[in-house]
Design a protein around this motif. Sequence first.
Motif, PDB file in Angstrom:
ATOM      1  N   UNK A 111       0.418  -1.799  -0.122  1.00 21.26           N
ATOM      2  CA  UNK A 111      -0.100  -0.247  -0.036  1.00 21.26           C
ATOM      3  C   UNK A 111       0.817   1.386  -0.202  1.00 21.26           C
ATOM      4  N   UNK A 112       2.275   1.285   1.076  1.00 22.16           N
ATOM      5  CA  UNK A 112       2.596   2.216   1.039  1.00 22.16           C
ATOM      6  C   UNK A 112       3.329   3.102  -0.797  1.00 22.16           C
ATOM      7  N   UNK A 113       3.818   1.513  -1.388  1.00 25.47           N
ATOM      8  CA  UNK A 113       4.051   1.658  -2.488  1.00 25.47           C
ATOM      9  C   UNK A 113       3.566   2.396  -3.414  1.00 25.47           C
ATOM     10  N   UNK A 114       2.495   2.280  -3.491  1.00 23.74           N
ATOM     11  CA  UNK A 114       1.291   2.603  -4.587  1.00 23.74           C
ATOM     12  C   UNK A 114       0.958   4.159  -4.382  1.00 23.74           C
ATOM     13  N   UNK A 115       0.890   4.628  -6.079  1.00 26.86           N
ATOM     14  CA  UNK A 115       0.056   6.255  -6.199  1.00 26.86           C
ATOM     15  C   UNK A 115      -1.526   6.441  -5.391  1.00 26.86           C
ATOM     16  N   UNK A 116      -1.871   4.866  -5.582  1.00 28.38           N
ATOM     17  CA  UNK A 116      -3.514   4.882  -5.571  1.00 28.38           C
ATOM     18  C   UNK A 116      -3.610   3.809  -4.319  1.00 28.38           C
TER      19      UNK A 116
END
Length: 218
Positions: A111-116
């Motif tokens: 989740x932290x790596x995702x732009x969304x």
Amino acid sequence: MTTSAAEIEQQKQASAEAAALLVEDGQKVGLGTGSTVAYLLPALAARNLKRMRWVATSPRTEAAARALGLQVEPFELSELDVAIDGADQVAPDGWLIKGGGGAHTRERLVAAAADRFVVIASSDKTVERLHAPVPLELHEFGLASTLRRLPMARLRPDTPRSPDNGLIADLHEPIDDPAALAQRLEATPGIVDHGLFPSAMVHDVLIARASGVEHLRI
């Protein structure tokens, strides 16, 4: 009015299918873990997207995705376009509790790596305020000492370890201030990660209800 188990399953499927439509061709996508994500995977496979790169948060999700033709790869990407996952509790301000399946450490990393970061849930996952338990992943080394620092934590009996071999416990403390509790848990030696996810990490919440899917932008 009580929502039946069959209706809850229908809601999970509806929120998952709505989230699948948010994914665009050529994206790098993180796939969560859990019963709602189980509906997401076939919805994504049915879209027949091309040039996709898929990352899974657990061996279970990876196996299910591969069986549907989604070519999951190791999480060696520095960033993702979108991550989609379920939640055990969703508060009105966007704070979450995750980790019912014990994969919350990997789920946070993805989740932290995702732009969304898109959260999918049935109506029974919504709460007025977060409440115990909070899932924890613990190191086995020094476990007795860690549990002494967490007198209201209990190891889950007969529960598989996390995908990275951590022990899974639940913290049965009142949650008066999620941010303060999260900060304290992060400072406690022996805790690999906890299941409190802040609203700042969340971009979209798709809540399926009898009337349809509600799309909240946090």
